[in-house]
Design a protein around this motif. Structure first.
Motif, mmCIF file in Angstrom:
data_model
loop_
_atom_site.group_PDB
_atom_site.id
_atom_site.type_symbol
_atom_site.label_atom_id
_atom_site.label_comp_id
_atom_site.label_asym_id
_atom_site.label_seq_id
_atom_site.Cartn_x
_atom_site.Cartn_y
_atom_site.Cartn_z
ATOM 1 N N ASP A 1 51.486 28.614 42.702
ATOM 2 C CA ASP A 1 51.447 29.674 41.699
ATOM 3 C C ASP A 1 50.318 30.662 41.955
ATOM 4 O OD1 ASP A 1 49.428 27.919 41.156
ATOM 5 O OD2 ASP A 1 49.889 27.665 39.031
ATOM 6 N N GLY A 2 49.878 30.754 43.213
ATOM 7 C CA GLY A 2 48.893 31.761 43.577
ATOM 8 C C GLY A 2 49.512 33.145 43.584
ATOM 9 N N GLY A 3 48.688 34.173 43.536
ATOM 10 C CA GLY A 3 49.222 35.533 43.541
ATOM 11 C C GLY A 3 48.133 36.573 43.383
ATOM 12 N N VAL A 4 48.566 37.804 43.163
ATOM 13 C CA VAL A 4 47.671 38.948 43.054
ATOM 14 C C VAL A 4 47.963 39.685 41.759
ATOM 15 C CG1 VAL A 4 47.034 41.159 44.071
ATOM 16 C CG2 VAL A 4 47.494 39.209 45.556
ATOM 17 N N PHE A 5 46.913 40.136 41.091
ATOM 18 C CA PHE A 5 47.073 40.888 39.855
ATOM 19 C C PHE A 5 46.251 42.170 39.937
ATOM 20 C CE2 PHE A 5 45.809 41.893 35.452
ATOM 21 C CZ PHE A 5 47.060 42.009 34.876
ATOM 22 N N GLY A 6 46.874 43.320 39.686
ATOM 23 C CA GLY A 6 46.145 44.579 39.616
ATOM 24 C C GLY A 6 46.215 45.453 40.850
ATOM 25 N N TRP A 7 46.910 45.002 41.886
ATOM 26 C CA TRP A 7 47.038 45.819 43.089
ATOM 27 C C TRP A 7 48.234 46.759 42.987
ATOM 28 C CZ3 TRP A 7 46.341 42.277 48.015
ATOM 29 C CH2 TRP A 7 44.970 42.053 48.208
ATOM 30 N N ASP A 8 48.096 47.926 43.623
ATOM 31 C CA ASP A 8 49.249 48.811 43.729
ATOM 32 C C ASP A 8 50.109 48.351 44.912
ATOM 33 O OD1 ASP A 8 47.941 49.673 46.047
ATOM 34 O OD2 ASP A 8 47.209 51.525 45.138
ATOM 35 N N LEU A 9 51.265 48.986 45.076
ATOM 36 C CA LEU A 9 52.203 48.579 46.113
ATOM 37 C C LEU A 9 51.584 48.686 47.505
ATOM 38 C CD1 LEU A 9 55.048 47.662 46.887
ATOM 39 C CD2 LEU A 9 55.747 50.079 46.891
ATOM 40 N N ARG A 10 50.778 49.716 47.738
ATOM 41 C CA ARG A 10 50.166 49.905 49.056
ATOM 42 C C ARG A 10 49.285 48.724 49.420
ATOM 43 N NH1 ARG A 10 45.104 51.577 50.227
ATOM 44 N NH2 ARG A 10 44.685 52.382 52.336
ATOM 45 N N ARG A 11 48.421 48.294 48.496
ATOM 46 C CA ARG A 11 47.526 47.171 48.783
ATOM 47 C C ARG A 11 48.316 45.884 49.021
ATOM 48 N NH1 ARG A 11 42.175 46.966 47.299
ATOM 49 N NH2 ARG A 11 42.278 44.929 48.348
ATOM 50 N N LYS A 12 49.383 45.689 48.242
ATOM 51 C CA LYS A 12 50.195 44.486 48.418
ATOM 52 C C LYS A 12 50.871 44.476 49.785
ATOM 53 C CE LYS A 12 51.179 43.667 43.517
ATOM 54 N NZ LYS A 12 52.218 43.613 42.466
ATOM 55 N N LEU A 13 51.373 45.636 50.199
ATOM 56 C CA LEU A 13 52.040 45.723 51.492
ATOM 57 C C LEU A 13 51.054 45.485 52.629
ATOM 58 C CD1 LEU A 13 54.447 48.759 50.949
ATOM 59 C CD2 LEU A 13 55.069 46.335 51.150
ATOM 60 N N ILE A 14 49.843 46.032 52.505
ATOM 61 C CA ILE A 14 48.827 45.838 53.537
ATOM 62 C C ILE A 14 48.474 44.366 53.654
ATOM 63 C CG2 ILE A 14 46.409 46.257 54.126
ATOM 64 C CD1 ILE A 14 46.723 49.066 52.967
#
Length: 287
Positions: free
Chosen positions: A178-191
């Motif tokens: 259940d790990g993940g990321v919160f608060g990033w825009d699409l660009r940061r997630k893609l990078i």
């Protein structure tokens, strides 16, 4: 994919803490914060566990607003869990007054818990760890960001995982369970996803999150890895895991929620991305 409830809880903590940290950021430690620190130091409701000691390395650069919050959280979770610890702040000549805030935190929590080991200028993450290790008294070292991206509530899970498998390294992962990321825009997630995917294909490191920087190490293992690593910047964390596998160190993983910084700006830019790609190709060619 991430767990919304966990992520929202992490972000909520930071806003609750703004009131507690306001006195420090404004230049004066509040009475309530001092009282809370005293209660935590007494270890009320926590069973002290002897033997292992945990040294937290906090490299900082322009983290004046974030530092009081992350230290408050660290003290809270360590004292509630009953683990022996110290927090080593390694400020690299921050022009925003981060060191002055750190000095106030040292007064609040005590010099036995908050160790200030500043440097005159920004010299890089790897050398910051070397500098911090030299002053660490714990047999385990925890590295993490000081910008509230890494929530200290996961540290007891790191310690539990380490003890379960007697691991040399325990790494936080955003890409399992259940790990993940919160608060990033699409660009940061893609990078981030792209960097991790390419790294997995080229290096096959046996760990799911190579670009993260929230980890627990045996002190002697961290010393050895830092000596072996030649990378700088964001690729440094990736090389640490690759070298750990090369040296046959065992690695455990704990799912974490990564939260984008509340205060300040991200230090990830175009130059860092180019450096990461160069470092990745270098590791592919040499490992």
């Amino acid at each position: 994919m991430f767990a919304p409830c966990r992520a929202q809880a992490v972000r909520a903590d930071t806003f609750i803490l703004r009131a507690a940290a306001g006195g420090i950021v404004g230049g004066e430690a509040s009475t309530s914060c001092r009282r809370g620190a005293s209660n935590m130091a007494s270890g009320e409701g926590a069973e002290r566990r002897r033997g292992d000691r945990y040294s937290v390395l906090l490299p900082t650069y322009n983290e004046r607003e974030n530092l009081p919050l992350i230290v408050w959280l660290l003290v809270r979770y360590f004292d509630e869990s009953g683990f022996d610890y110290e927090i080593i702040v390694i400020d690299d000549g921050s022009p925003d007054g981060t060191l002055e805030v750190a000095k106030q935190l040292e007064q609040i929590y005590g010099s036995d818990k908050i160790l200030l080991r500043p440097r005159a200028k920004k010299l890089g993450l790897g050398t910051a760890y070397i500098h911090g290790i030299q002053h660490a008294t714990g047999n385990f070292v925890i590295i993490m960001d000081a910008d509230l991206s890494h929530h200290p509530k996961f540290i007891p899970e790191f310690i539990k995982k380490q003890k379960e498998g007697n691991y040399d390294v325990v790494s936080g992962t955003r890409y399992r369970g259940d790990g993940g990321v919160f608060g990033w825009d699409l660009r940061r997630k893609l990078i981030s996803r792209g960097a991790n995917f390419v790294t997995q294909v080229l290096l096959r490191p046996g760990a799911s999150d190579l670009t993260g920087s929230f980890r627990l190490y045996r002190k002697e293992v961290l010393q050895k890895l830092v000596e072996k690593c030649v990378s700088k910047g964001y690729v440094f964390q990736m090389e640490m895991i690759v070298r750990a596998r090369q040296l046959n160190y065992s690695i455990g993983e704990v799912p974490i929620t990564f939260v984008d910084r509340v205060y300040g700006e991200s230090k990830l830019g175009g130059n860092e991305i180019v450096s990461f790609l160069k470092g990745l190709l270098h590791l592919f060619a040499t490992t």
